[in-house]
Design a protein around this motif. Sequence first.
Motif, short mmCIF file in Angstrom:
data_model
loop_
_atom_site.label_atom_id
_atom_site.label_comp_id
_atom_site.label_asym_id
_atom_site.label_seq_id
_atom_site.Cartn_x
_atom_site.Cartn_y
_atom_site.Cartn_z
N TYR A 37 0.72 -1.23 0.15
CA TYR A 37 0.10 0.09 -0.21
C TYR A 37 1.02 1.43 0.06
CZ TYR A 37 -4.02 -3.40 1.25
OH TYR A 37 -4.34 -4.48 1.42
N SER A 38 0.17 2.59 -0.59
CA SER A 38 1.10 3.87 -0.53
C SER A 38 1.13 3.56 0.57
CB SER A 38 0.34 4.62 -1.36
OG SER A 38 -0.71 5.12 -1.21
N LYS A 39 2.83 5.10 0.81
CA LYS A 39 2.59 6.08 2.22
C LYS A 39 1.24 6.70 2.27
CE LYS A 39 6.38 8.42 4.77
NZ LYS A 39 5.16 8.01 5.92
N GLU A 40 1.23 7.11 1.22
CA GLU A 40 0.29 8.18 1.28
C GLU A 40 -0.73 7.26 1.88
OE1 GLU A 40 -2.34 10.64 -0.98
OE2 GLU A 40 -1.05 10.60 -1.66
N PHE A 41 -1.68 6.26 1.33
CA PHE A 41 -2.83 5.72 1.77
C PHE A 41 -2.74 5.34 3.40
CE2 PHE A 41 -4.84 1.21 2.50
CZ PHE A 41 -6.83 1.78 1.97
N ARG A 42 -1.43 4.47 3.55
CA ARG A 42 -1.25 4.48 5.06
C ARG A 42 -1.42 4.78 5.66
NH1 ARG A 42 4.42 1.87 4.36
NH2 ARG A 42 4.53 2.26 3.08
N ASP A 43 -0.46 6.60 5.50
CA ASP A 43 -0.74 7.84 6.34
C ASP A 43 -2.40 7.80 7.41
OD1 ASP A 43 2.12 7.80 6.46
OD2 ASP A 43 2.01 8.92 5.01
N LYS A 44 -3.02 7.93 6.16
CA LYS A 44 -4.54 8.39 6.00
C LYS A 44 -5.63 7.21 6.91
CE LYS A 44 -5.67 10.91 1.55
NZ LYS A 44 -6.37 10.31 0.33
N ILE A 45 -4.74 5.75 6.67
CA ILE A 45 -5.19 5.08 7.49
C ILE A 45 -5.49 5.51 9.69
CG2 ILE A 45 -5.76 2.83 8.19
CD1 ILE A 45 -7.38 2.84 5.83
N ASP A 46 -3.66 5.43 9.67
CA ASP A 46 -2.95 5.52 10.68
C ASP A 46 -3.96 7.11 11.22
OD1 ASP A 46 -1.53 3.34 11.04
OD2 ASP A 46 0.36 4.58 9.93
N LYS A 47 -4.08 8.22 10.45
CA LYS A 47 -4.69 9.33 11.12
C LYS A 47 -5.78 8.87 11.26
CE LYS A 47 -6.23 13.73 9.11
NZ LYS A 47 -5.74 14.52 8.58
N GLY A 48 -6.89 8.62 10.83
CA GLY A 48 -7.85 7.77 11.62
C GLY A 48 -7.95 7.06 12.23
N LEU A 49 -7.13 6.29 12.47
CA LEU A 49 -7.11 4.87 14.12
C LEU A 49 -6.42 5.95 15.03
CD1 LEU A 49 -5.20 1.51 12.32
CD2 LEU A 49 -7.87 2.83 12.89
N ARG A 50 -5.61 6.87 15.21
CA ARG A 50 -5.60 7.67 15.76
C ARG A 50 -6.32 8.72 16.19
NH1 ARG A 50 -1.08 8.88 13.13
NH2 ARG A 50 -1.20 10.70 11.91
N SER A 51 -7.56 9.18 15.39
CA SER A 51 -8.10 10.41 15.72
C SER A 51 -9.41 8.98 16.52
CB SER A 51 -8.92 10.79 14.46
OG SER A 51 -9.79 11.74 14.56
N GLU A 52 -9.76 7.90 15.57
CA GLU A 52 -10.79 6.98 16.92
C GLU A 52 -10.60 7.05 18.09
OE1 GLU A 52 -13.34 3.31 16.53
OE2 GLU A 52 -11.60 3.31 14.73
N ALA A 53 -9.32 7.05 17.88
CA ALA A 53 -8.81 6.88 19.76
C ALA A 53 -8.44 7.56 20.42
CB ALA A 53 -7.21 6.28 19.60
N GLU A 54 -8.83 9.05 20.02
CA GLU A 54 -8.81 9.98 20.24
C GLU A 54 -10.19 10.52 21.18
OE1 GLU A 54 -6.80 13.21 18.27
OE2 GLU A 54 -4.37 12.01 18.83
N GLY A 55 -11.01 10.09 20.14
CA GLY A 55 -12.45 10.25 20.52
C GLY A 55 -13.11 11.28 19.70
N ASN A 56 -12.58 11.49 18.56
CA ASN A 56 -13.04 12.45 17.69
C ASN A 56 -14.16 11.57 16.09
OD1 ASN A 56 -11.78 14.48 18.76
ND2 ASN A 56 -10.07 14.11 17.89
N GLY A 57 -14.17 10.47 16.38
CA GLY A 57 -14.77 9.64 15.60
C GLY A 57 -16.32 9.64 15.69
N VAL A 58 -17.12 9.76 14.05
CA VAL A 58 -18.88 9.90 15.11
C VAL A 58 -19.23 8.35 14.68
CG1 VAL A 58 -20.92 10.49 13.48
CG2 VAL A 58 -18.77 11.45 13.87
N LYS A 59 -20.10 8.15 15.44
CA LYS A 59 -20.24 6.87 15.88
C LYS A 59 -21.95 6.54 14.84
CE LYS A 59 -17.96 4.39 19.34
NZ LYS A 59 -17.63 3.37 19.55
N ILE A 60 -22.07 5.73 14.41
CA ILE A 60 -23.62 5.65 12.93
C ILE A 60 -24.29 3.91 13.65
CG2 ILE A 60 -25.17 5.39 10.74
CD1 ILE A 60 -22.49 7.20 10.00
N SER A 61 -25.15 3.21 13.88
CA SER A 61 -25.87 2.25 14.32
C SER A 61 -25.96 1.91 12.67
CB SER A 61 -27.17 2.56 15.38
OG SER A 61 -28.19 3.15 14.19
N ILE A 62 -26.35 0.71 12.97
CA ILE A 62 -26.61 -0.20 11.13
C ILE A 62 -27.89 0.35 11.72
CG2 ILE A 62 -27.09 -2.45 10.85
CD1 ILE A 62 -24.49 -3.47 12.34
#
Length: 67
Positions: A37-62
């Motif tokens: 996977y490209s470094k750019e793609f991996r960086d986006k995934i890592d950023k999203g995971l960090r953001s979620e861990a910090e509580g900045n995510g939005v949860k949507i019920s199924i």
Amino acid sequence: MRLILENVDEKHYRLLKEMAKSLNFTLKNEEEAEREYSKEFRDKIDKGLRSEAEGNGVKISIEDLWK
């Protein structure tokens, strides 16, 4: 074409590795496969995971997902 071998004993792994080299096959381990996977793609995934861990995510019920 790809060939994936799992649960190979160490003694068989060495034999298979030498056979593959003698046949000029390309060998990749799991870590190398992740780097496909490209470094750019991996960086986006890592950023999203960090953001979620910090509580900045939005949860949507199924149930609300397809409304």
